[in-house]
Scaffold this motif. Structure first.
Motif, short mmCIF file in Angstrom:
data_model
loop_
_atom_site.label_atom_id
_atom_site.label_comp_id
_atom_site.label_asym_id
_atom_site.label_seq_id
_atom_site.Cartn_x
_atom_site.Cartn_y
_atom_site.Cartn_z
N MET A 1 1.17 5.42 -19.10
CA MET A 1 0.13 4.63 -18.50
C MET A 1 0.51 3.19 -18.61
SD MET A 1 -3.64 5.22 -19.51
CE MET A 1 -5.18 4.43 -18.69
N GLU A 2 0.74 2.63 -19.61
CA GLU A 2 1.16 1.13 -19.67
C GLU A 2 2.23 0.80 -18.73
OE1 GLU A 2 2.03 0.04 -23.79
OE2 GLU A 2 -0.18 0.79 -24.12
N ALA A 3 3.19 1.69 -18.64
CA ALA A 3 4.25 1.48 -17.44
C ALA A 3 3.75 1.42 -16.09
CB ALA A 3 5.52 2.56 -17.60
N VAL A 4 2.93 2.22 -15.74
CA VAL A 4 2.46 2.18 -14.35
C VAL A 4 1.56 0.79 -14.26
CG1 VAL A 4 0.67 3.35 -12.84
CG2 VAL A 4 2.48 4.56 -14.19
N GLU A 5 0.70 0.62 -15.24
CA GLU A 5 0.04 -0.63 -15.32
C GLU A 5 0.99 -1.83 -15.09
OE1 GLU A 5 -3.05 -1.02 -18.41
OE2 GLU A 5 -2.83 0.89 -18.84
N LEU B 1 -6.61 4.46 -13.40
CA LEU B 1 -5.58 5.47 -14.16
C LEU B 1 -6.37 6.42 -14.83
CD1 LEU B 1 -2.53 3.10 -15.00
CD2 LEU B 1 -2.57 4.72 -13.20
N HIS B 2 -7.38 5.89 -15.63
CA HIS B 2 -8.27 6.90 -16.39
C HIS B 2 -8.88 8.08 -15.45
CE1 HIS B 2 -7.79 6.03 -20.46
NE2 HIS B 2 -8.25 4.76 -20.40
N LEU B 3 -9.42 7.44 -14.34
CA LEU B 3 -10.17 8.23 -13.24
C LEU B 3 -9.12 9.34 -12.49
CD1 LEU B 3 -12.38 5.86 -11.53
CD2 LEU B 3 -12.90 7.04 -13.62
N ASN B 4 -7.91 8.92 -12.81
CA ASN B 4 -6.92 9.86 -11.94
C ASN B 4 -6.04 10.72 -13.16
OD1 ASN B 4 -6.78 9.52 -9.08
ND2 ASN B 4 -7.08 7.41 -9.80
N GLY B 5 -6.72 10.78 -14.22
CA GLY B 5 -6.14 11.70 -15.37
C GLY B 5 -5.20 11.20 -16.23
N PHE B 6 -4.91 9.91 -16.17
CA PHE B 6 -3.80 9.07 -17.05
C PHE B 6 -4.70 8.89 -18.46
CE2 PHE B 6 -1.56 8.29 -13.24
CZ PHE B 6 -0.61 8.00 -13.76
N ASP B 7 -3.96 8.96 -19.72
CA ASP B 7 -4.69 8.62 -20.88
C ASP B 7 -3.81 7.83 -21.81
OD1 ASP B 7 -6.66 8.53 -22.83
OD2 ASP B 7 -7.31 10.80 -22.69
N HIS B 8 -4.34 7.56 -22.99
CA HIS B 8 -3.51 6.79 -23.92
C HIS B 8 -3.66 7.27 -25.37
CE1 HIS B 8 -6.94 4.34 -24.28
NE2 HIS B 8 -6.94 3.95 -23.01
N LYS B 9 -4.19 8.48 -25.71
CA LYS B 9 -4.46 8.97 -26.78
C LYS B 9 -3.14 9.42 -27.66
CE LYS B 9 -8.79 10.98 -25.61
NZ LYS B 9 -9.78 12.28 -25.36
#
Length: 163
Positions: free
Chosen positions: A142-146, A126-134
């Motif tokens: 992001m957590e919902a997708v995970e 997800l990080h490699l695809n532009g997601f973040d959690h800042k």
């Protein structure tokens, strides 16, 4: 020198390449298959994922500490690091997981190490695809997708303690 290098087959094209460098990861039954399954599940949920296979390095705390110091200025090991490739590259980037830290986390949470590794592979992709959690809203998305991707594999919500 990596102990085991798994290059993607045609079926894996577009998902990931697995490199196992640390002997502890060698003993984790089903690691490669579970992580490939997890990465495929999350990629199926992402609109327009970056092309090409990500590389996932399964290494140890020493290597993650070195990478964390070099690229983030933090002189300590961490469970997972993601390194997105420049947009001009035809692959999404690299992910590294630290055996000792991941094993300790899995033990603390009383979960299978293979499932924890699958979760961190999903997180890294997800990080490699532009997601973040800042920011909180980004983190929730992001957590919902995970959670949804892992549920497809029968892996429990890794964030349930916080809910």
């Amino acid at each position: 020198m990596p102990m085991n290098v798994r290059m993607p087959s045609m079926a894996d094209e577009g998902t990931c390449e697995i490199v196992i460098e640390h002997e502890g990861w060698q003993a984790v039954a089903g690691l490669e298959a579970r992580c490939l399954e997890a990465v495929s599940a999350v990629l199926a949920m992402i609109e327009d994922p970056r092309p090409g296979p990500a590389v996932i390095l399964f290494t140890g705390d020493g290597e993650l500490q070195s990478l964390n110091q070099r690229f983030r200025g933090k002189d300590k090991p961490t469970n997972v690091l993601s390194f997105p490739a420049p947009e001009s590259e035809q692959y999404p980037g690299d992910i590294a997981l630290a055996f000792e830290t991941c094993q300790a986390e899995a033990n603390t949470r009383a979960i299978a190490l293979v499932d924890h590794a699958a979760h961190l592979a999903v997180h890294g992709v997800l990080h490699l695809n532009g997601f973040d959690h800042k920011e909180e809203a980004e983190a929730e998305q992001m957590e919902a997708v995970e959670i949804a991707a892992l549920a497809r594999l029968g892996i429990a919500n890794p964030y349930k303690e916080r809910i």
